[in-house]
Design an enzyme around this catalytic site. Sequence first.
Site, PDB file in Angstrom:
ATOM      1  N   HIS A 161       2.190  -9.675   1.494  1.00 41.92           N
ATOM      2  CA  HIS A 161       2.756  -8.978   0.334  1.00 41.92           C
ATOM      3  C   HIS A 161       2.946  -9.912  -0.848  1.00 41.92           C
ATOM      4  CE1 HIS A 161       4.589  -5.600   3.022  1.00 41.92           C
ATOM      5  NE2 HIS A 161       3.271  -5.496   2.903  1.00 41.92           N
ATOM      6  N   GLY A 191      12.243  -9.164  12.785  1.00 44.09           N
ATOM      7  CA  GLY A 191      13.033  -8.821  11.602  1.00 44.09           C
ATOM      8  C   GLY A 191      12.356  -7.858  10.650  1.00 44.09           C
ATOM      9  N   GLU A 246      17.840  -4.453  15.779  1.00 44.03           N
ATOM     10  CA  GLU A 246      17.976  -3.164  16.489  1.00 44.03           C
ATOM     11  C   GLU A 246      16.589  -2.552  16.631  1.00 44.03           C
ATOM     12  OE1 GLU A 246      20.489  -1.484  13.586  1.00 44.03           O
ATOM     13  OE2 GLU A 246      18.900  -1.417  12.100  1.00 44.03           O
ATOM     14  N   ALA A 293      17.984 -12.748  14.735  1.00 41.68           N
ATOM     15  CA  ALA A 293      16.804 -13.602  14.955  1.00 41.68           C
ATOM     16  C   ALA A 293      17.199 -15.026  15.350  1.00 41.68           C
ATOM     17  CB  ALA A 293      15.950 -13.616  13.684  1.00 41.68           C
TER      18      ALA A 293
HETATM   19  C1  BV8 Z   1      -1.252   0.073   1.129  1.00 38.66           C
HETATM   20  C2  BV8 Z   1       6.869  -5.949  -2.538  1.00 38.66           C
HETATM   21  C3  BV8 Z   1      -3.559   0.725   1.228  1.00 38.66           C
HETATM   22  C4  BV8 Z   1       7.191  -7.372  -2.480  1.00 38.66           C
HETATM   23  C5  BV8 Z   1       6.747  -4.376  -0.707  1.00 38.66           C
HETATM   24  C6  BV8 Z   1       2.631   7.541   4.258  1.00 38.66           C
HETATM   25  C7  BV8 Z   1       2.357   7.093   5.537  1.00 38.66           C
HETATM   26  C8  BV8 Z   1       1.923   5.788   5.762  1.00 38.66           C
HETATM   27  C9  BV8 Z   1       1.776   4.905   4.689  1.00 38.66           C
HETATM   28  C10 BV8 Z   1       2.070   5.340   3.441  1.00 38.66           C
HETATM   29  C11 BV8 Z   1       2.473   6.652   3.207  1.00 38.66           C
HETATM   30  N1  BV8 Z   1       2.663   6.784   1.883  1.00 38.66           N
HETATM   31  C12 BV8 Z   1       2.377   5.595   1.253  1.00 38.66           C
HETATM   32  C13 BV8 Z   1       2.009   4.730   2.192  1.00 38.66           C
HETATM   33  C14 BV8 Z   1       1.597   3.333   1.985  1.00 38.66           C
HETATM   34  C15 BV8 Z   1       2.789   2.455   1.657  1.00 38.66           C
HETATM   35  C16 BV8 Z   1       3.916   2.635   2.648  1.00 38.66           C
HETATM   36  O1  BV8 Z   1       3.868   2.078   3.735  1.00 38.66           O
HETATM   37  N2  BV8 Z   1       4.953   3.391   2.261  1.00 38.66           N
HETATM   38  C17 BV8 Z   1       6.040   3.582   3.198  1.00 38.66           C
HETATM   39  C18 BV8 Z   1       7.378   3.430   2.482  1.00 38.66           C
HETATM   40  C19 BV8 Z   1       5.869   4.948   3.846  1.00 38.66           C
HETATM   41  N3  BV8 Z   1       2.267   1.116   1.764  1.00 38.66           N
HETATM   42  C20 BV8 Z   1       1.648   0.556   0.708  1.00 38.66           C
HETATM   43  O2  BV8 Z   1       1.560   1.051  -0.382  1.00 38.66           O
HETATM   44  C21 BV8 Z   1       1.005  -0.802   0.984  1.00 38.66           C
HETATM   45  N4  BV8 Z   1      -0.364  -0.742   0.535  1.00 38.66           N
HETATM   46  O3  BV8 Z   1      -0.970   0.845   2.033  1.00 38.66           O
HETATM   47  O4  BV8 Z   1      -2.527  -0.042   0.578  1.00 38.66           O
HETATM   48  C22 BV8 Z   1      -4.188  -0.116   2.260  1.00 38.66           C
HETATM   49  C23 BV8 Z   1      -3.818   0.036   3.618  1.00 38.66           C
HETATM   50  C24 BV8 Z   1      -4.431  -0.758   4.566  1.00 38.66           C
HETATM   51  C25 BV8 Z   1      -5.398  -1.700   4.198  1.00 38.66           C
HETATM   52  C26 BV8 Z   1      -5.730  -1.828   2.848  1.00 38.66           C
HETATM   53  C27 BV8 Z   1      -5.124  -1.044   1.879  1.00 38.66           C
HETATM   54  C28 BV8 Z   1       1.717  -1.907   0.252  1.00 38.66           C
HETATM   55  C29 BV8 Z   1       3.044  -2.162   0.913  1.00 38.66           C
HETATM   56  C30 BV8 Z   1       3.716  -3.380   0.264  1.00 38.66           C
HETATM   57  C31 BV8 Z   1       4.845  -2.889  -0.580  1.00 38.66           C
HETATM   58  N5  BV8 Z   1       5.578  -4.046  -1.116  1.00 38.66           N
HETATM   59  N6  BV8 Z   1       7.449  -5.283  -1.371  1.00 38.66           N
HETATM   60  C32 BV8 Z   1       8.688  -7.512  -2.484  1.00 38.66           C
HETATM   61  O5  BV8 Z   1       9.311  -7.044  -3.461  1.00 38.66           O
HETATM   62  O6  BV8 Z   1       9.202  -8.099  -1.520  1.00 38.66           O
HETATM   63  S1  BV8 Z   1       7.404  -3.607   0.657  1.00 38.66           S
HETATM   64  C33 BV8 Z   1       8.856  -4.290   1.157  1.00 38.66           C
HETATM   65  O7  BV8 Z   1       9.106  -3.717   2.473  1.00 38.66           O
HETATM   66  C34 BV8 Z   1       8.813  -5.783   1.384  1.00 38.66           C
HETATM   67  O8  BV8 Z   1       7.538  -6.365   1.224  1.00 38.66           O
HETATM   68  C35 BV8 Z   1       9.241  -5.900   2.845  1.00 38.66           C
HETATM   69  O9  BV8 Z   1       8.701  -7.023   3.392  1.00 38.66           O
HETATM   70  C36 BV8 Z   1       8.642  -4.662   3.383  1.00 38.66           C
HETATM   71  C37 BV8 Z   1       9.049  -4.257   4.757  1.00 38.66           C
HETATM   72  O10 BV8 Z   1      10.457  -4.292   4.849  1.00 38.66           O
HETATM   73  P1  BV8 Z   1      11.093  -5.172   6.049  1.00 38.66           P
HETATM   74  O11 BV8 Z   1      10.616  -6.577   5.883  1.00 38.66           O
HETATM   75  O12 BV8 Z   1      10.814  -4.512   7.337  1.00 38.66           O
HETATM   76  O13 BV8 Z   1      12.610  -5.132   5.669  1.00 38.66           O
HETATM   77  P2  BV8 Z   1      13.649  -3.960   6.002  1.00 38.66           P
HETATM   78  O14 BV8 Z   1      14.862  -4.207   5.173  1.00 38.66           O
HETATM   79  O15 BV8 Z   1      12.960  -2.634   5.930  1.00 38.66           O
HETATM   80  O16 BV8 Z   1      14.017  -4.205   7.543  1.00 38.66           O
HETATM   81  C38 BV8 Z   1      14.694  -5.382   7.924  1.00 38.66           C
HETATM   82  C39 BV8 Z   1      14.806  -5.328   9.431  1.00 38.66           C
HETATM   83  O17 BV8 Z   1      15.421  -6.541   9.866  1.00 38.66           O
HETATM   84  C40 BV8 Z   1      15.677  -4.178   9.934  1.00 38.66           C
HETATM   85  O18 BV8 Z   1      15.015  -3.552  11.014  1.00 38.66           O
HETATM   86  C41 BV8 Z   1      16.963  -4.878  10.420  1.00 38.66           C
HETATM   87  O19 BV8 Z   1      17.490  -4.239  11.562  1.00 38.66           O
HETATM   88  C42 BV8 Z   1      16.442  -6.247  10.780  1.00 38.66           C
HETATM   89  N7  BV8 Z   1      17.445  -7.320  10.648  1.00 38.66           N
HETATM   90  C43 BV8 Z   1      18.462  -7.419   9.742  1.00 38.66           C
HETATM   91  N8  BV8 Z   1      19.127  -8.567   9.953  1.00 38.66           N
HETATM   92  C44 BV8 Z   1      18.519  -9.202  10.993  1.00 38.66           C
HETATM   93  C45 BV8 Z   1      17.441  -8.413  11.430  1.00 38.66           C
HETATM   94  N9  BV8 Z   1      16.647  -8.754  12.454  1.00 38.66           N
HETATM   95  C46 BV8 Z   1      16.909  -9.940  13.056  1.00 38.66           C
HETATM   96  N10 BV8 Z   1      17.920 -10.756  12.688  1.00 38.66           N
HETATM   97  C47 BV8 Z   1      18.751 -10.426  11.674  1.00 38.66           C
HETATM   98  N11 BV8 Z   1      19.748 -11.255  11.318  1.00 38.66           N
END
Ligand code: BV8
Length: 232
Positions: free
Chosen positions: A108, A174, A202, A218
């Site tokens: 990303h 994570g 979780e 983690a």
């Molecule tokens: C694409 C920018 C085509 C950078 C980000 C319908 C169905 C399926 C897909 C889609 C759909 N509609 C649209 C889509 C595609 C879309 C998508 O997935 N939408 C989702 C919302 C449905 N995706 C895209 O557009 C992607 N591009 O699909 O292009 C393609 C496909 C394949 C091949 C070629 C082309 C682009 C996605 C990138 C978007 N950019 N961010 C930035 O600002 O950082 S996304 C954003 O979410 C970040 O990048 C982040 O990394 C990412 C994922 O989030 P997580 O890292 O999982 O973080 P989150 O907070 O969600 O979760 C944290 C977890 O940690 C939790 O589970 C928590 O319990 C846990 N945790 C917390 N504390 C701890 C812990 N674990 C361990 N220890 C701890 N202490």
Amino acid sequence: MASAKLVILTGAGISAESGLSTFRDAGGIWAQHAVEDVATPDGFARDPDLVHWFYNARRQAAADVSPNAAHHALARLEREHKGEVVIITQNVDALHEAAGSALVIHMHGALSGALCATCDYRWPAPLAMHTNDPCPACAAPTARPDVVWFGETPYQMEAIWSHLEEADIFAAIGTSGNVYPAAAFAQHAGRAGAHTVELNLEASANVRDFAELRHGPAGVTVPPWVDELLNQ
Ligand code: BV8
């Protein structure tokens, strides 16, 4: 499995214990800013000042934190494991590199990168970027953070699919399993024969794709998991 190929996906949760906010946890980044406003090309076109402000704040936050025990354990794994260790991170911080990991794919993008929306030139991002910053190469006023927004294609996807198909062990650390294509990696690796492990606070949205679950912070789950892999 002394020379097993290990492919490890990380998300915001691995950086949480370093003090960086996750996206979807209570009080996370998306609680303060709608995704559509700060992490899409349309949002940037609509209000570039807001998007630059958002990424400048995260660039500053990321500059002030250090790797935690989970990052250090993964760097040790890469140093000491006989087989290949590939980290694919959704994170845009540089904590894996700061811990010493060398093979890190930022699917990303990265806060440390700047990109020209006109000519695709890339350069190291300054700590703060502003609307209409000129591109060092073509001088167009179209500099943006080099991160992948929703609707944009993640980086190095060909290499990523190959790594997943060659993996003996695939782990996700994570990540909530909400964002594609990263959320499909466990299923893809599992179908190609990898043992799949979820190390998350979780159960994630794609918990069913994993053969083994290790839930907890983690910093608590990753070091012992690495010890077990290195002592196999
Ligand atoms: C694409 C920018 C085509 C950078 C980000 C319908 C169905 C399926 C897909 C889609 C759909 N509609 C649209 C889509 C595609 C879309 C998508 O997935 N939408 C989702 C919302 C449905 N995706 C895209 O557009 C992607 N591009 O699909 O292009 C393609 C496909 C394949 C091949 C070629 C082309 C682009 C996605 C990138 C978007 N950019 N961010 C930035 O600002 O950082 S996304 C954003 O979410 C970040 O990048 C982040 O990394 C990412 C994922 O989030 P997580 O890292 O999982 O973080 P989150 O907070 O969600 O979760 C944290 C977890 O940690 C939790 O589970 C928590 O319990 C846990 N945790 C917390 N504390 C701890 C812990 N674990 C361990 N220890 C701890 N202490």
